[in-house]
Design a protein around this motif. Structure first.
Motif, PDB file in Angstrom:
ATOM      1  N   PRO A   1      40.294  29.506  54.176  1.00 26.68           N
ATOM      2  CA  PRO A   1      40.712  30.917  54.803  1.00 26.68           C
ATOM      3  C   PRO A   1      40.788  31.760  53.746  1.00 26.68           C
ATOM      4  N   ARG A   2      41.073  31.420  52.318  1.00 29.55           N
ATOM      5  CA  ARG A   2      41.147  32.186  51.356  1.00 29.55           C
ATOM      6  C   ARG A   2      40.002  32.750  50.863  1.00 29.55           C
ATOM      7  N   LEU A   3      38.768  32.019  51.039  1.00 31.83           N
ATOM      8  CA  LEU A   3      37.516  32.127  50.457  1.00 31.83           C
ATOM      9  C   LEU A   3      37.033  33.210  51.638  1.00 31.83           C
TER      10      LEU A   3
ATOM     11  N   GLY B   1      39.233  25.170  43.991  1.00 36.21           N
ATOM     12  CA  GLY B   1      39.873  26.260  44.794  1.00 36.21           C
ATOM     13  C   GLY B   1      38.971  27.391  45.484  1.00 36.21           C
ATOM     14  N   ALA B   2      39.487  28.466  46.074  1.00 33.67           N
ATOM     15  CA  ALA B   2      38.611  29.463  46.703  1.00 33.67           C
ATOM     16  C   ALA B   2      38.062  30.192  45.548  1.00 33.67           C
TER      17      ALA B   2
ATOM     18  N   TRP C   1      33.657  32.407  42.600  1.00 34.58           N
ATOM     19  CA  TRP C   1      32.847  32.457  41.264  1.00 34.58           C
ATOM     20  C   TRP C   1      31.291  31.647  41.060  1.00 34.58           C
ATOM     21  N   ALA C   2      31.299  30.617  42.018  1.00 29.55           N
ATOM     22  CA  ALA C   2      30.104  29.688  41.770  1.00 29.55           C
ATOM     23  C   ALA C   2      29.077  30.668  42.737  1.00 29.55           C
ATOM     24  N   CYS C   3      29.489  30.967  43.967  1.00 27.69           N
ATOM     25  CA  CYS C   3      28.740  31.621  44.820  1.00 27.69           C
ATOM     26  C   CYS C   3      28.147  32.860  44.567  1.00 27.69           C
TER      27      CYS C   3
END
Length: 194
Positions: free
Chosen positions: A94-96, A156-157, A162-164
């Motif tokens: 949900p955070r992402l 974590g989110a 960051w990776a996305c």
């Protein structure tokens, strides 16, 4: 590093199986099921032990490459029906979802399915039956990085975000320059001068 070529642990260890089973409300029953049908995929609830971010497989590959090449690595990862399933910290889904909706560059990230509390996901079999290609469930997916400890590190989110973004920008660099981010009024912000 390219996770698809050599950071792969394709078989769930006994400790990893215990971790996966702990997501179930009835871990002993889940392990008994796997003992009788190790080739079958399973449905596990999210939110208790892990959340799962499901992404298109090609984008998932770029995200995983980012996590391994310039980041902290990742925990368990599976491929299932053309999607990459990234196991993340409970509460990260949900955070992402919120972070992606809020940030100005979210339009660059393809739609992600964020599975958290109240959701369930199908995970690949705990064992691959190499000697029995006709066994049921053979095409049900596979582990790219299988669970191998009782407490795997889960991103974590913020790490996944960051990776996305890096994966999206890397693809956008191949496709052309990124558009300027929109301001609150919907007008593009001026590009910073060099």
């Amino acid at each position: 590093m390219d996770i698809w070529t050599y950071q792969s642990v394709e078989y769930v260890t006994v400790a990893g199986e215990a971790w996966l089973a702990s997501a179930s409300e009835y871990p002993r029953s889940m392990r008994a099921l796997w003992q009788s049908r190790p080739w079958a995929p399973s449905v596990l609830p999210c939110g208790r032990v892990f959340d799962v971010i499901s992404m298109p497989s090609l984008f998932g590959r770029r995200v995983l490459d980012e996590l391994w090449a310039s980041g902290p690595g990742c925990g368990p990862v599976a491929l299932f029906r053309g999607r990459t399933l990234l196991f993340v910290q409970p509460g990260a889904a949900p955070r992402l979802r919120t972070l992606l909706a809020w940030e100005e560059w979210a339009r660059e990230v393809p739609p992600l399915l964020c599975h958290g509390a109240g959701d369930a996901v199908t995970v690949p079999p705990v064992q691959r039956m190499v000697d029995a290609p006709d066994s049921p469930g053979q095409g049900a997916g596979r582990w790219i990085v299988a669970p191998d400890t009782r407490e795997p590190w889960l991103p974590g989110a913020a790490t996944v975000l960051w990776a996305c973004v890096r994966a999206s920008r890397g693809q956008a660099a191949c496709d052309g320059p990124l558009p300027a981010p929109a301001d609150l009024d919907g007008e593009p912000d001026p590009l910073p001068s060099a």
